[in-house]
Design a protein around this motif. Structure first.
Motif, PDB file in Angstrom:
ATOM      1  N   CYS A  84      -4.536  10.435  -8.051  1.00  0.00           N
ATOM      2  CA  CYS A  84      -4.626   9.686  -6.799  1.00  0.00           C
ATOM      3  C   CYS A  84      -4.143  10.540  -5.630  1.00  0.00           C
ATOM      4  CB  CYS A  84      -3.810   8.400  -6.910  1.00  0.00           C
ATOM      5  SG  CYS A  84      -3.915   7.334  -5.457  1.00  0.00           S
ATOM      6  N   GLN A  85      -3.063  11.272  -5.842  1.00  0.00           N
ATOM      7  CA  GLN A  85      -2.568  12.167  -4.794  1.00  0.00           C
ATOM      8  C   GLN A  85      -3.598  13.252  -4.479  1.00  0.00           C
ATOM      9  OE1 GLN A  85       1.005  13.442  -6.761  1.00  0.00           O
ATOM     10  NE2 GLN A  85       2.291  11.943  -5.719  1.00  0.00           N
ATOM     11  N   TYR A  86      -4.254  13.753  -5.512  1.00  0.00           N
ATOM     12  CA  TYR A  86      -5.226  14.839  -5.360  1.00  0.00           C
ATOM     13  C   TYR A  86      -6.466  14.366  -4.596  1.00  0.00           C
ATOM     14  CZ  TYR A  86      -8.448  18.582  -6.793  1.00  0.00           C
ATOM     15  OH  TYR A  86      -9.353  19.608  -6.807  1.00  0.00           O
ATOM     16  N   LEU A  87      -6.975  13.194  -4.971  1.00  0.00           N
ATOM     17  CA  LEU A  87      -8.210  12.699  -4.373  1.00  0.00           C
ATOM     18  C   LEU A  87      -7.990  11.978  -3.048  1.00  0.00           C
ATOM     19  CD1 LEU A  87      -9.997  11.187  -7.516  1.00  0.00           C
ATOM     20  CD2 LEU A  87     -10.520  13.351  -6.380  1.00  0.00           C
ATOM     21  N   GLY A  88      -6.815  11.385  -2.880  1.00  0.00           N
ATOM     22  CA  GLY A  88      -6.589  10.478  -1.765  1.00  0.00           C
ATOM     23  C   GLY A  88      -6.884   9.055  -2.203  1.00  0.00           C
ATOM     24  N   ARG A  89      -6.217   8.107  -1.563  1.00  0.00           N
ATOM     25  CA  ARG A  89      -6.277   6.717  -2.009  1.00  0.00           C
ATOM     26  C   ARG A  89      -7.687   6.153  -2.046  1.00  0.00           C
ATOM     27  NH1 ARG A  89      -3.098   1.652   0.914  1.00  0.00           N
ATOM     28  NH2 ARG A  89      -3.472   0.100  -0.732  1.00  0.00           N
ATOM     29  N   GLU A  90      -8.421   6.258  -0.946  1.00  0.00           N
ATOM     30  CA  GLU A  90      -9.728   5.612  -0.862  1.00  0.00           C
ATOM     31  C   GLU A  90     -10.725   6.219  -1.844  1.00  0.00           C
ATOM     32  OE1 GLU A  90     -10.146   2.871   0.631  1.00  0.00           O
ATOM     33  OE2 GLU A  90      -8.157   2.919   1.539  1.00  0.00           O
ATOM     34  N   THR A  91     -10.739   7.540  -1.952  1.00  0.00           N
ATOM     35  CA  THR A  91     -11.650   8.188  -2.898  1.00  0.00           C
ATOM     36  C   THR A  91     -11.305   7.800  -4.330  1.00  0.00           C
ATOM     37  OG1 THR A  91     -11.973  10.060  -1.406  1.00  0.00           O
ATOM     38  CG2 THR A  91     -12.511  10.417  -3.720  1.00  0.00           C
ATOM     39  N   PHE A  92     -10.021   7.751  -4.629  1.00  0.00           N
ATOM     40  CA  PHE A  92      -9.561   7.356  -5.960  1.00  0.00           C
ATOM     41  C   PHE A  92     -10.036   5.943  -6.292  1.00  0.00           C
ATOM     42  CE2 PHE A  92      -6.209   5.435  -8.651  1.00  0.00           C
ATOM     43  CZ  PHE A  92      -6.183   6.335  -9.712  1.00  0.00           C
ATOM     44  N   LEU A  93      -9.863   5.009  -5.358  1.00  0.00           N
ATOM     45  CA  LEU A  93     -10.270   3.624  -5.601  1.00  0.00           C
ATOM     46  C   LEU A  93     -11.787   3.513  -5.768  1.00  0.00           C
ATOM     47  CD1 LEU A  93      -7.944   1.733  -3.068  1.00  0.00           C
ATOM     48  CD2 LEU A  93      -7.672   1.911  -5.550  1.00  0.00           C
ATOM     49  N   ARG A  94     -12.541   4.213  -4.923  1.00  0.00           N
ATOM     50  CA  ARG A  94     -14.006   4.163  -5.020  1.00  0.00           C
ATOM     51  C   ARG A  94     -14.488   4.762  -6.332  1.00  0.00           C
ATOM     52  NH1 ARG A  94     -13.969   5.984   0.338  1.00  0.00           N
ATOM     53  NH2 ARG A  94     -14.601   8.065  -0.360  1.00  0.00           N
ATOM     54  N   ARG A  95     -13.898   5.881  -6.715  1.00  0.00           N
ATOM     55  CA  ARG A  95     -14.346   6.570  -7.928  1.00  0.00           C
ATOM     56  C   ARG A  95     -14.250   5.664  -9.146  1.00  0.00           C
ATOM     57  NH1 ARG A  95     -12.981  12.575 -10.032  1.00  0.00           N
ATOM     58  NH2 ARG A  95     -14.696  12.917  -8.611  1.00  0.00           N
ATOM     59  N   TYR A  96     -13.180   4.870  -9.225  1.00  0.00           N
ATOM     60  CA  TYR A  96     -12.955   4.087 -10.436  1.00  0.00           C
ATOM     61  C   TYR A  96     -13.243   2.593 -10.262  1.00  0.00           C
ATOM     62  CZ  TYR A  96     -10.883   8.297 -12.357  1.00  0.00           C
ATOM     63  OH  TYR A  96     -10.681   9.580 -12.817  1.00  0.00           O
ATOM     64  N   GLY A  97     -13.709   2.187  -9.077  1.00  0.00           N
ATOM     65  CA  GLY A  97     -14.147   0.813  -8.899  1.00  0.00           C
ATOM     66  C   GLY A  97     -13.043  -0.208  -8.717  1.00  0.00           C
ATOM     67  N   PHE A  98     -11.942   0.192  -8.087  1.00  0.00           N
ATOM     68  CA  PHE A  98     -10.837  -0.736  -7.841  1.00  0.00           C
ATOM     69  C   PHE A  98     -10.703  -1.007  -6.345  1.00  0.00           C
ATOM     70  CE2 PHE A  98      -9.747   0.887 -11.992  1.00  0.00           C
ATOM     71  CZ  PHE A  98      -9.168  -0.204 -12.628  1.00  0.00           C
ATOM     72  N   GLY A  99     -10.098  -2.146  -6.018  1.00  0.00           N
ATOM     73  CA  GLY A  99      -9.769  -2.463  -4.642  1.00  0.00           C
ATOM     74  C   GLY A  99      -8.304  -2.182  -4.365  1.00  0.00           C
ATOM     75  N   ARG A 100      -7.921  -2.349  -3.113  1.00  0.00           N
ATOM     76  CA  ARG A 100      -6.520  -2.162  -2.740  1.00  0.00           C
ATOM     77  C   ARG A 100      -5.660  -3.270  -3.348  1.00  0.00           C
ATOM     78  NH1 ARG A 100      -4.934   0.350   2.868  1.00  0.00           N
ATOM     79  NH2 ARG A 100      -6.419   2.068   3.025  1.00  0.00           N
ATOM     80  N   ALA A 101      -4.403  -2.937  -3.610  1.00  0.00           N
ATOM     81  CA  ALA A 101      -3.472  -3.933  -4.136  1.00  0.00           C
ATOM     82  C   ALA A 101      -3.227  -5.010  -3.092  1.00  0.00           C
ATOM     83  CB  ALA A 101      -2.156  -3.261  -4.518  1.00  0.00           C
ATOM     84  N   THR A 102      -3.240  -6.267  -3.528  1.00  0.00           N
ATOM     85  CA  THR A 102      -2.959  -7.371  -2.619  1.00  0.00           C
ATOM     86  C   THR A 102      -1.510  -7.840  -2.722  1.00  0.00           C
ATOM     87  OG1 THR A 102      -3.723  -8.951  -4.284  1.00  0.00           O
ATOM     88  CG2 THR A 102      -5.339  -8.165  -2.672  1.00  0.00           C
ATOM     89  N   THR A 103      -0.868  -7.575  -3.845  1.00  0.00           N
ATOM     90  CA  THR A 103       0.509  -8.050  -4.025  1.00  0.00           C
ATOM     91  C   THR A 103       1.428  -6.969  -4.574  1.00  0.00           C
ATOM     92  OG1 THR A 103      -0.309 -10.276  -4.463  1.00  0.00           O
ATOM     93  CG2 THR A 103       1.975  -9.822  -5.071  1.00  0.00           C
ATOM     94  N   TYR A 104       1.065  -6.371  -5.715  1.00  0.00           N
ATOM     95  CA  TYR A 104       1.986  -5.480  -6.413  1.00  0.00           C
ATOM     96  C   TYR A 104       1.646  -4.013  -6.166  1.00  0.00           C
ATOM     97  CZ  TYR A 104       3.590  -9.642  -8.771  1.00  0.00           C
ATOM     98  OH  TYR A 104       4.111 -10.876  -9.025  1.00  0.00           O
ATOM     99  N   GLU A 105       2.672  -3.255  -5.809  1.00  0.00           N
ATOM    100  CA  GLU A 105       2.518  -1.823  -5.584  1.00  0.00           C
ATOM    101  C   GLU A 105       3.491  -1.050  -6.463  1.00  0.00           C
ATOM    102  OE1 GLU A 105       1.108  -1.090  -1.062  1.00  0.00           O
ATOM    103  OE2 GLU A 105       3.185  -1.737  -1.286  1.00  0.00           O
ATOM    104  N   LEU A 106       3.000   0.027  -7.046  1.00  0.00           N
ATOM    105  CA  LEU A 106       3.850   0.973  -7.761  1.00  0.00           C
ATOM    106  C   LEU A 106       4.531   1.864  -6.729  1.00  0.00           C
ATOM    107  CD1 LEU A 106       4.762   2.640 -10.296  1.00  0.00           C
ATOM    108  CD2 LEU A 106       2.613   3.909 -10.040  1.00  0.00           C
ATOM    109  N   VAL A 107       5.851   2.005  -6.839  1.00  0.00           N
ATOM    110  CA  VAL A 107       6.614   2.841  -5.913  1.00  0.00           C
ATOM    111  C   VAL A 107       7.185   4.013  -6.693  1.00  0.00           C
ATOM    112  CG1 VAL A 107       8.518   2.936  -4.261  1.00  0.00           C
ATOM    113  CG2 VAL A 107       7.192   0.826  -4.523  1.00  0.00           C
ATOM    114  N   LEU A 108       6.832   5.221  -6.271  1.00  0.00           N
ATOM    115  CA  LEU A 108       7.268   6.422  -6.983  1.00  0.00           C
ATOM    116  C   LEU A 108       7.573   7.520  -5.974  1.00  0.00           C
ATOM    117  CD1 LEU A 108       7.655   7.672  -9.830  1.00  0.00           C
ATOM    118  CD2 LEU A 108       5.288   8.464  -9.692  1.00  0.00           C
ATOM    119  N   ASP A 109       8.801   8.028  -6.024  1.00  0.00           N
ATOM    120  CA  ASP A 109       9.232   9.091  -5.110  1.00  0.00           C
ATOM    121  C   ASP A 109       8.979   8.725  -3.649  1.00  0.00           C
ATOM    122  OD1 ASP A 109      10.040  10.642  -7.266  1.00  0.00           O
ATOM    123  OD2 ASP A 109       8.074  11.597  -7.465  1.00  0.00           O
ATOM    124  N   GLY A 110       9.173   7.442  -3.318  1.00  0.00           N
ATOM    125  CA  GLY A 110       9.024   6.995  -1.944  1.00  0.00           C
ATOM    126  C   GLY A 110       7.602   6.695  -1.518  1.00  0.00           C
TER     127      GLY A 110
END
Length: 289
Positions: free
Chosen positions: A18-44
């Motif tokens: 996800c860091q390599y591709l960027g958020r939007e490209t990552f989501l499009r590539r795998y067919g997911f939408g943005r999180a509406t409630t739960y977010e993973l938090v890692l290293d800030g």
């Protein structure tokens, strides 16, 4: 196959992609939408928890878990990620800032020869404990440790119960949490650091791993640790303890806040980057727009 097959290494690999591709490209590539409630938090940084879990399944067992095949909620994605030792925030905590992301500082005496401290450190931190050797005592914790340690070797450290309900040790046992940094103390120096991946209580596991002390107590309040780093040159503890208003020598498990940690971080060795052996994969080629 499902979320139960997702491993910690798989999650870290998905985050890295996800860091390599960027958020939007990552989501499009795998067919997911943005999180509406739960977010993973890692290293800030924040990541869409359901998308990360679905792609983590790909890295864990070889096939993507598509968005339509599972739900992203407290009892599914958020629960699995937390079992694996990650921080997941919901919309309320993200909005009002009640949940801290920065790690706290846990000061852990290793113990001396009388407490079998050096032997226990070598056994359960440096060498590690085979999960299969303690599986009968682990009970419901067996799956959690297996997910945290794909190699089958767990790095564990325990504490005996506090003598009083509100002393320094008792407050540390209550207040420490997954994601905190642990610094091991011995002979007036800090000798190693690690990160808390999981916390659980188990007298049977503790007795199997470390036995009991001279008072027949066992180290039943257990931390499962990762990112372990023994310092090639031990760090003199006195300046750090003084800055934290902690008496020297350190005699008790002690917890200090994230803000306190930031005050002394300049006195501590820079964390060496660690690349998991489980993340040996090739990233997809960079996409051109």
């Amino acid at each position: 196959m499902g979320l139960g097959d997702v491993t910690r290494a798989g999650v870290l690999a998905a985050v890295k992609e996800c860091q390599y591709l960027g958020r939007e490209t990552f989501l499009r590539r795998y067919g997911f939408g943005r999180a509406t409630t739960y977010e993973l938090v890692l290293d800030g940084n924040r990541y869409d928890s359901k998308a990360i879990a679905g792609v983590a399944h790909l890295y864990s067992v070889g096939n993507l878990l598509p968005a339509e095949d599972f739900s992203g909620g407290a009892r599914t994605v958020a629960h699995r990620l937390r079992v694996l030792g990650f921080t997941v925030e919901d919309g309320i905590s993200v909005a009002d800032g009640t949940q801290q992301v920065a790690p706290q500082l846990v000061l852990q005496p290793r113990g001396g020869a009388r407490d079998r401290g050096p032997q226990n450190f070598a056994k359960s931190i440096r060498q590690g404990i085979r999960i299969t050797d303690i599986r009968n005592a682990l009970g419901e914790q067996a799956d959690a440790l297996a997910a945290l340690y794909p190699s089958g070797i767990a790095r564990l450290w325990g504490s005996t119960p506090a003598a009083r309900s509100n002393n320094e040790k008792a407050r540390a046992l209550r207040g420490r949490r997954v994601g905190d940094d642990v610094f091991f103390y011995a002979k007036n120096h800090f000798i190693a650091r690690a990160r808390i991946l999981h916390l659980f209580d188990s007298p049977p596991v503790a007795r199997m791993v470390w036995g009991t002390d001279e008072n027949s107590a066992t180290w039943e309040h257990i931390m499962a640790l990762g990112e372990i780093e023994e310092f090639s040159t031990p760090v003199l503890a006195a300046p750090i303890l003084r800055s934290l208003d902690v008496p020297a020598p350190l005699r008790s498990l002690t917890l200090r806040s994230s803000d306190d940690y930031l005050r002394v971080v300049r006195l501590l060795p820079v964390r060496r980057p660690q690349v998991s052996r489980n993340l040996r994969h090739r990233f997809p080629p960079r996409l051109h727009s």
